[in-house]
Every structure is written in structure tokens, then in C-alpha cells.
Design a protein around this motif. Structure first.
Motif, PDB file in Angstrom:
ATOM      1  N   ALA A 128       0.754  -1.271   0.080  1.00 33.31           N
ATOM      2  CA  ALA A 128      -0.205   0.116  -0.049  1.00 33.31           C
ATOM      3  C   ALA A 128       0.882   1.249   0.181  1.00 33.31           C
ATOM      4  O   ALA A 128       1.759   1.440   0.538  1.00 33.31           O
ATOM      5  N   VAL A 129       0.743   2.128  -0.959  1.00 29.91           N
ATOM      6  CA  VAL A 129       1.235   3.462  -1.000  1.00 29.91           C
ATOM      7  C   VAL A 129       0.514   4.452  -0.955  1.00 29.91           C
ATOM      8  O   VAL A 129      -0.481   4.686  -1.795  1.00 29.91           O
ATOM      9  N   GLY A 130       0.615   5.555   0.092  1.00 28.06           N
ATOM     10  CA  GLY A 130      -0.055   6.610   0.203  1.00 28.06           C
ATOM     11  C   GLY A 130       0.396   7.855  -0.526  1.00 28.06           C
ATOM     12  O   GLY A 130      -0.374   8.842  -1.085  1.00 28.06           O
ATOM     13  N   SER A 131       1.632   7.891  -0.991  1.00 26.35           N
ATOM     14  CA  SER A 131       2.451   8.834  -1.581  1.00 26.35           C
ATOM     15  C   SER A 131       3.377   8.450  -2.227  1.00 26.35           C
ATOM     16  O   SER A 131       4.061   7.243  -1.899  1.00 26.35           O
ATOM     17  N   LEU A 132       3.902   9.162  -3.085  1.00 27.61           N
ATOM     18  CA  LEU A 132       5.062   8.750  -3.753  1.00 27.61           C
ATOM     19  C   LEU A 132       6.362   8.531  -3.024  1.00 27.61           C
ATOM     20  O   LEU A 132       7.407   8.072  -3.371  1.00 27.61           O
ATOM     21  N   ASP A 133       6.258   9.544  -1.925  1.00 28.21           N
ATOM     22  CA  ASP A 133       7.544   9.502  -1.116  1.00 28.21           C
ATOM     23  C   ASP A 133       7.711   8.205  -0.304  1.00 28.21           C
ATOM     24  O   ASP A 133       8.889   7.806   0.069  1.00 28.21           O
ATOM     25  N   GLU A 134       6.744   7.407  -0.365  1.00 30.59           N
ATOM     26  CA  GLU A 134       6.754   6.048   0.383  1.00 30.59           C
ATOM     27  C   GLU A 134       7.483   5.109  -0.425  1.00 30.59           C
ATOM     28  O   GLU A 134       7.905   3.967  -0.008  1.00 30.59           O
TER      29      GLU A 134
END
Length: 135
Positions: A128-134
Motif C-alpha cells: 500500500a502506498v499513500g504517496s510517492l515519497d513512500e
């Protein structure tokens, strides 16, 4: 699943399914245990625990699809020493020492170090990725 719940690892390392039949079976069992260890089921095997990632490593076959190459230059000799302790395997796997070194040197050359190990992150459980920073 019981071991994952007992030791609560953040990351799991396992065989990859491209190896021979026993390693394929271990790879499948590890992914299944990783997946199910976070569920609220099989309570007799401990409290649910979810490890954030599972990485597969190469043993006999070169891993061209590696997602990570890890510098193991400082610890590679310890791997060879541990392999030497596998006395029952030396008769039919003794030549593996040379192959281990060749693979480690090859992977190391790809990232500019003496020795490296190839790992591939399992996508059996999507991340699961909430933002590209992750990423």
C-alpha cells in the motif's frame, strides 16, 4: 506462520520459486505464511503479526530480476564459513563455493563493490502506498 508470530520480524527472507522443487515449495510456504500470519485466524499459532516485506534470495540459479543488490563485502567470508559447516551437503554441493563467489562478484560488480547478494522483493502481498515519497 507460528515462527513469524513468535519472532515478529519486520522483514522475511526466503528462497525464490525459480529454484529446484524443494526451494520452490519453501518459497510458496513462506509467502503463504507471510500472508496469513497477519490474519486473525489460527489463534493456536500465536497473535497475528504482519511483516512489512518478504525478500527472496538466489541459491543455485542466477536471479536476473533482482530488485535489490546488497553489499555483503564485509560479511561474505562468514557466509562461506557457514556453508563449510553444512557437512552433509559438501559431498554433492562442494562445488557451490565457487559458484557462490562468482555470483557475489558478479552482483558486486553491478554496484561497484567486491561482493553483493541479489534479492527480489515479493509482490505476493501488494504494498500500500499513500504517496510517492513512500516508494
Amino acid at each position: 506462520m507460528e515462527a513469524i508470530r513468535r519472532f515478529k520480524p519486520d522483514v522475511i527472507f526466503s528462497h525464490r520459486p525459480a529454484e529446484y522443487f524443494q526451494h520452490r515449495a519453501m518459497a510458496r510456504r513462506a509467502e503463504d505464511a507471510w500472508f496469513q500470519s497477519g490474519w486473525a485466524c489460527s489463534a493456536d499459532l500465536g497473535e497475528p503479526h504482519f511483516a512489512c516485506a518478504l525478500y527472496q534470495f538466489e541459491v543455485l540459479q542466477l536471479m536476473p530480476e533482482a530488485t535489490h543488490l546488497v553489499d555483503v563485502s564485509d560479511t561474505f567470508q562468514a557466509k562461506l564459513d557457514a556453508w563449510a559447516e553444512f557437512k552433509t551437503g559438501q559431498e554433492h554441493l562442494g562445488s557451490e563455493f565457487d559458484r557462490m563467489e562468482v555470483r557475489a562478484r558478479f552482483h558486486g560488480s553491478r554496484i561497484g563493490v567486491r561482493y553483493a547478494e541479489a534479492l527480489s522483493r515479493s509482490h505476493f502481498i501488494p504494498q500500500a502506498v499513500g504517496s510517492l515519497d513512500e516508494l
